[in-house]
Design a protein around this motif. Structure first.
Motif, PDB file in Angstrom:
ATOM      1  N   THR A   1      -6.496  19.216   4.274  1.00 36.68           N
ATOM      2  CA  THR A   1      -6.563  17.747   4.508  1.00 36.68           C
ATOM      3  C   THR A   1      -5.316  17.233   3.262  1.00 36.68           C
ATOM      4  O   THR A   1      -5.398  17.789   2.228  1.00 36.68           O
ATOM      5  N   VAL A   2      -4.969  16.175   3.516  1.00 36.42           N
ATOM      6  CA  VAL A   2      -3.826  15.842   2.653  1.00 36.42           C
ATOM      7  C   VAL A   2      -4.107  14.213   2.248  1.00 36.42           C
ATOM      8  O   VAL A   2      -4.733  13.362   3.137  1.00 36.42           O
ATOM      9  N   PRO A   3      -3.854  13.727   1.225  1.00 38.52           N
ATOM     10  CA  PRO A   3      -4.316  12.158   0.795  1.00 38.52           C
ATOM     11  C   PRO A   3      -3.361  11.294   1.656  1.00 38.52           C
ATOM     12  O   PRO A   3      -2.260  11.630   2.281  1.00 38.52           O
ATOM     13  N   GLU A   4      -4.263  10.227   2.149  1.00 41.71           N
ATOM     14  CA  GLU A   4      -3.594   9.106   2.803  1.00 41.71           C
ATOM     15  C   GLU A   4      -2.569   8.579   1.984  1.00 41.71           C
ATOM     16  O   GLU A   4      -2.774   8.393   0.822  1.00 41.71           O
ATOM     17  N   LEU A   5      -1.612   7.998   2.671  1.00 42.33           N
ATOM     18  CA  LEU A   5      -0.494   7.203   2.113  1.00 42.33           C
ATOM     19  C   LEU A   5      -1.257   5.832   1.585  1.00 42.33           C
ATOM     20  O   LEU A   5      -1.888   5.354   2.310  1.00 42.33           O
ATOM     21  N   PRO A   6      -1.060   5.282   0.412  1.00 42.53           N
ATOM     22  CA  PRO A   6      -1.580   3.994   0.077  1.00 42.53           C
ATOM     23  C   PRO A   6      -1.260   2.946   1.011  1.00 42.53           C
ATOM     24  O   PRO A   6      -0.033   2.638   1.333  1.00 42.53           O
ATOM     25  N   GLN A   7      -2.147   1.989   1.273  1.00 35.32           N
ATOM     26  CA  GLN A   7      -1.706   0.861   2.085  1.00 35.32           C
ATOM     27  C   GLN A   7      -1.860  -0.155   1.260  1.00 35.32           C
ATOM     28  O   GLN A   7      -2.708  -0.330   0.454  1.00 35.32           O
ATOM     29  N   PRO A   8      -1.290  -1.381   1.393  1.00 37.20           N
ATOM     30  CA  PRO A   8      -1.366  -2.639   0.692  1.00 37.20           C
ATOM     31  C   PRO A   8      -2.983  -3.151   0.774  1.00 37.20           C
ATOM     32  O   PRO A   8      -3.390  -3.292   1.893  1.00 37.20           O
ATOM     33  N   PRO A   9      -3.690  -3.222  -0.163  1.00 34.48           N
ATOM     34  CA  PRO A   9      -5.049  -3.737  -0.112  1.00 34.48           C
ATOM     35  C   PRO A   9      -5.404  -4.976   0.403  1.00 34.48           C
ATOM     36  O   PRO A   9      -6.359  -5.381   0.806  1.00 34.48           O
ATOM     37  N   VAL A  10      -4.335  -5.992   0.346  1.00 33.03           N
ATOM     38  CA  VAL A  10      -4.601  -7.070   0.672  1.00 33.03           C
ATOM     39  C   VAL A  10      -3.984  -7.639   1.964  1.00 33.03           C
ATOM     40  O   VAL A  10      -2.795  -7.354   1.989  1.00 33.03           O
ATOM     41  N   TYR A  11      -4.838  -8.266   2.792  1.00 28.81           N
ATOM     42  CA  TYR A  11      -3.932  -8.852   4.200  1.00 28.81           C
ATOM     43  C   TYR A  11      -4.095 -10.457   4.132  1.00 28.81           C
ATOM     44  O   TYR A  11      -5.312 -10.845   3.893  1.00 28.81           O
ATOM     45  N   LEU A  12      -3.090 -11.199   4.513  1.00 28.55           N
ATOM     46  CA  LEU A  12      -3.485 -12.707   4.631  1.00 28.55           C
ATOM     47  C   LEU A  12      -3.291 -12.987   5.999  1.00 28.55           C
ATOM     48  O   LEU A  12      -2.436 -12.846   6.647  1.00 28.55           O
ATOM     49  N   ALA A  13      -4.291 -13.750   6.389  1.00 27.69           N
ATOM     50  CA  ALA A  13      -4.562 -14.221   7.626  1.00 27.69           C
ATOM     51  C   ALA A  13      -4.587 -15.832   7.641  1.00 27.69           C
ATOM     52  O   ALA A  13      -5.115 -16.308   6.661  1.00 27.69           O
ATOM     53  N   TYR A  14      -4.502 -16.423   8.686  1.00 30.10           N
ATOM     54  CA  TYR A  14      -4.528 -18.103   8.517  1.00 30.10           C
ATOM     55  C   TYR A  14      -4.473 -18.574   9.929  1.00 30.10           C
ATOM     56  O   TYR A  14      -4.090 -17.929  10.941  1.00 30.10           O
ATOM     57  N   LEU A  15      -4.894 -19.894   9.684  1.00 20.83           N
ATOM     58  CA  LEU A  15      -4.963 -20.683  11.182  1.00 20.83           C
ATOM     59  C   LEU A  15      -4.228 -21.820  11.012  1.00 20.83           C
ATOM     60  O   LEU A  15      -4.500 -22.629  10.314  1.00 20.83           O
ATOM     61  N   GLY A  16      -3.150 -22.100  11.734  1.00 22.34           N
ATOM     62  CA  GLY A  16      -2.267 -23.554  11.697  1.00 22.34           C
ATOM     63  C   GLY A  16      -1.010 -23.289  10.597  1.00 22.34           C
ATOM     64  O   GLY A  16      -1.173 -22.437   9.822  1.00 22.34           O
ATOM     65  N   ASP A  17      -0.337 -24.230  10.979  1.00 17.34           N
ATOM     66  CA  ASP A  17       0.871 -24.320  10.142  1.00 17.34           C
ATOM     67  C   ASP A  17       0.901 -24.455   8.822  1.00 17.34           C
ATOM     68  O   ASP A  17       1.473 -23.915   8.054  1.00 17.34           O
ATOM     69  N   ALA A  18       0.084 -25.316   8.422  1.00 19.46           N
ATOM     70  CA  ALA A  18      -0.044 -25.796   7.040  1.00 19.46           C
ATOM     71  C   ALA A  18      -0.757 -24.582   6.291  1.00 19.46           C
ATOM     72  O   ALA A  18       0.029 -24.126   5.020  1.00 19.46           O
ATOM     73  N   SER A  19      -1.681 -23.794   6.964  1.00 22.34           N
ATOM     74  CA  SER A  19      -2.163 -22.538   6.183  1.00 22.34           C
ATOM     75  C   SER A  19      -1.254 -21.633   6.151  1.00 22.34           C
ATOM     76  O   SER A  19      -0.956 -20.809   5.299  1.00 22.34           O
TER      77      SER A  19
END
Ligand code: AMP
Length: 420
Positions: free
Chosen positions: A321-339
């Motif tokens: 088994t090998v270490p997983e490659l680091p993924q960015p911890p934060v994801y930005l989701a939004y609803l609508g143009d202003a957001s």
């Protein structure tokens, strides 16, 4: 069928396989550096003449396997079919030979050989390679062998063992070759056609012939270790004494050879449990005549090379088994143009604060959350129009699914602290 496919003998290493490669490169780098080896990067192509001399006319590599071409300046160029000749060229050209010895160098990168592709054999593949230059004592041989060994041990390979032989030197080898040729003369009708040629032009190479009919002849052939001169015998005994001191298992293998004059004394392989039976995971040895052959000062050297595709195959076969490659911890989701505009600002602020962040690029909020999950985000920031109007955003903990509403103004500091 797609219009374009990769050239025969090449491969695409897809993201799903990259953790193996990243781990392998990290282990090689970490162990090599901690043993005092310094990295050297050399060109992927060199003058054809360098390999003709440095690998040797009469070898399969030079005679059959090189990617050679004329460049637009009418120069004879070859894609490197191994590292050592180029490393020695660099050693001489950059004046490394005036530095205190030994010089310990390692390299990692692609190698090119025009071979018939099969499992674990490619036309473009990767090697890691190491050399110790400038020391003739057996301690240098031991150090290169330990480097190879410890890399495989760190990778958690099972059932490691050395295969070991000596190929003598220009003093004692001729006597051995004469004995080998006299012995083979008796079997001219039994051996394969290649060996009939080899015994004249490159006699040591009969010993690693794979043809069925040659096996009994090889098994009973004279052994070079019975013909070593005092210097070579002493060197071999010293190396074995170090391996004994360390309790490293090794088998004497009189079939292990290099077919060229500038290879001297030690030849070794590391074997590991692979796919089924034990197999070689690297090969190396001493080449005291090489630097001089490339017009440098007479300089002893010892090294090894390992094919990384095969190492990765063994890693998989042994279920490592090998270490997983680091993924960015934060994801930005939004609803609508202003957001979305707010999310773009927040993306830049989080990254500036050192928080690895990705932003949704399309899709409904549901599909954005699915993406966040797939990208293995730890926290998704959900930015909705109503919340934004109140100066708030929602944080979703992706492991528990728990959601909390926080002030939009403090979210960067909050995430930076939480993920630190
Ligand atoms: P060599 O330079 O021939 O001693 O090879 C050193 C190592 O490179 C071998 O032990 C193999 O693991 C690897 N190797 C050699 N040729 C190939 C190839 N065509 N494809 C993949 N790996 C190779």
């Amino acid at each position: 069928m797609p219009r374009f496919s990769r050239p025969k003998g090449t491969q695409d290493i897809l993201p799903e396989d990259q953790p193996y490669w990243a781990h392998l490169r990290a282990v090689v780098t970490q162990i090599a550096q901690s043993y005092g080896f310094e990295r050297i990067d050399i060109p992927m192509f060199e003058s054809t003449e360098l390999f003709a001399r440095g690998v040797g006319e009469g070898t399969d590599i030079v005679d059959k396997e090189m990617y050679s071409f004329k460049d637009k300046g009418d120069r004879d160029i070859t894609l490197r079919p191994e590292f050592t000749a180029g490393v020695m060229r660099a050693y001489i050209e950059n004046g490394l030979h005036v530095q205190p010895k030994p010089i310990r160098l390692y390299s990692i990168g692609p190698i090119f050989r025009y071979e018939e592709p099969q499992a674990g054999r490619y036309r473009q593949f990767n090697q890691f390679n190491a050399e110790i230059i400038g020391v003739d004592g057996a301690l240098a041989d031991l150090e290169t062998m330990l480097l190879a060994w410890d890399i495989y041990a760190e990778l958690k390979f099972q059932n490691l063992a050395f295969q070991l032989n000596s190929t003598g030197c220009p003093v004692c080898r001729p006597t051995y070759l004469a004995a080998l040729q006299a012995y083979y003369k008796e079997y001219e009708d039994t051996i394969c056609e290649d060996c009939r040629r080899r015994i004249v032009h490159n006699p040591l190479r009969v010993l690693d012939c794979k043809q069925h009919q040659c096996q009994p002849v090889i098994a009973a052939a004279p052994k070079i270790t019975d013909y070593l001169c005092e210097g070579c015998a002493q060197h071999f005994a010293e190396l074995r004494s170090y391996l004994d001191t360390l309790g490293k298992p090794y088998s004497l293998n009189h079939r292990l050879v290099r077919g060229l004059d500038y290879y001297t004394k030690t030849v070794f392989e590391v074997w590991a449990e692979g796919i089924g039976a034990q197999s070689a995971v690297c090969g190396g040895g001493r080449y005291d005549g090489l630097v001089e052959l490339l017009d440098g000062p007479s300089t002893p050297a010892v090294g090894f090379a390992a094919g990384m595709e095969r190492v990765v195959m063994v890693m998989k076969a042994q279920g490592i088994t090998v270490p997983e490659l680091p993924q960015p911890p934060v994801y930005l989701a939004y609803l609508g143009d202003a957001s979305r505009q707010h999310a773009v600002r927040l993306l830049a602020e989080l990254r500036a604060a050192g928080v690895g962040t990705q932003i949704a690029m399309q899709g409904s909020l549901r599909s954005q959350l699915r993406q966040a999950d797939k990208r293995q985000a730890k926290v998704t920031v959900i930015i909705g129009e109503d919340e934004l109007a109140r100066g708030e955003v929602t944080l979703r903990d992706m492991a528990s699914g728990e959601q909390t509403t926080v002030a939009a103004a403090g979210v960067v500091a909050l995430l930076r602290d939480r993920l630190a």
